[in-house]
Design an enzyme around this catalytic site. Sequence first.
Site, mmCIF file in Angstrom:
data_model
loop_
_atom_site.group_PDB
_atom_site.id
_atom_site.type_symbol
_atom_site.label_atom_id
_atom_site.label_comp_id
_atom_site.label_asym_id
_atom_site.label_seq_id
_atom_site.Cartn_x
_atom_site.Cartn_y
_atom_site.Cartn_z
ATOM 1 N N SER A 166 32.918 -9.455 38.140
ATOM 2 C CA SER A 166 32.086 -9.061 39.259
ATOM 3 C C SER A 166 31.412 -10.296 39.871
ATOM 4 O O SER A 166 32.098 -11.234 40.257
ATOM 5 C CB SER A 166 31.072 -8.014 38.793
ATOM 6 O OG SER A 166 30.464 -7.364 39.880
ATOM 7 N N ASP A 200 38.490 0.962 41.018
ATOM 8 C CA ASP A 200 37.213 0.271 41.137
ATOM 9 C C ASP A 200 36.454 0.817 42.346
ATOM 10 O O ASP A 200 36.919 0.665 43.480
ATOM 11 C CB ASP A 200 37.452 -1.235 41.298
ATOM 12 C CG ASP A 200 36.176 -2.048 41.196
ATOM 13 O OD1 ASP A 200 35.090 -1.528 41.534
ATOM 14 O OD2 ASP A 200 36.257 -3.226 40.786
ATOM 15 N N HIS A 222 35.550 -0.550 37.664
ATOM 16 C CA HIS A 222 34.884 -1.831 37.877
ATOM 17 C C HIS A 222 34.653 -2.565 36.557
ATOM 18 O O HIS A 222 34.867 -3.763 36.454
ATOM 19 C CB HIS A 222 33.563 -1.617 38.610
ATOM 20 C CG HIS A 222 32.931 -2.887 39.090
ATOM 21 N ND1 HIS A 222 33.599 -3.780 39.913
ATOM 22 C CD2 HIS A 222 31.706 -3.430 38.854
ATOM 23 C CE1 HIS A 222 32.803 -4.811 40.179
ATOM 24 N NE2 HIS A 222 31.665 -4.623 39.549
#
Length: 297
Positions: A131, A236, A264
């Site tokens: 991320s 995601d 995610h």
Amino acid sequence: MALFLLGGRLLKCRTDLKTATMAIQQHCSSVASGRQHVNGVDLYYEETGRGKNAVLLIPGALGSTRTDFGPQLKSLNKERFTVVGWDPRGYGQSRPPDRDFPVDFFERDAKDAVDLMKSLGFGKFSLLGWSDGGITALIAAAKNPDLISKMVVWGSNAFVSQDDLTLYEAVRDVSKWSARMRQPMEEVYGAQVFAKTWEGWVDGIAQFAKRPEGSICMELLPSISCPSLIIHGEKDPMVPSFHPQYLHKNIKGSRLHLMPEGKHNLHLSEHELKWSLATASSVKNKQDERDTERSDV
């Protein structure tokens, strides 16, 4: 021999002592932790393993080594890897200072990450970034080609689009999150600080949309020269699929692996975790092996 922290110094355990108890042996094989003064702040880190391949784990927004990478710290092969997790400044146990989000916060995290590893004595190392941590890894790899051996990123983006802004605004109010999603962060920060810091992150990431093409680090991608693996979970909800495709297209010789059931935080689910651990060490070194396959590695 395993390492443990005692009096602020890393000491080697003599695991061959016949009189050592099982409890001591388990302690000697555990994760070492400490704080390192880097760029004016004290950064918390955890280190485990004794392998020749050093790997830095870079967490996501508001993340820490324990909230984001507990399974990796536990399960990565400790004979093959030396694994370092850390809390970026203002996150987790790298407080104070409180976290802020100036326009260069990703560059600041990238410099902190690299300087932390250098201060710990690692001359060359690989990056696993999730991320926001993946964005940090992209910048670190682009700006430090002589230091970064390999890179794996997932759930990451190099620019902020209007679609992204809509997604970010939708999760601004943490009171609307499920209790299961809030709990790990509230345990680290407390409910009020978590909510305030998360709003700060939403505002911080949104400011990139005001840049040309919404760039976070688009202009740096062609400078990345290390073998790079991009992973994307096709379910995601936070990162549209055009982001990994853009990374793959603009990072020379990179490889893209799509996970149909991945979300995610794909590295935290059991099945997908095993795949992530396997792929972390499988990015090829030789230039002629760095193709642009979209299949498995």
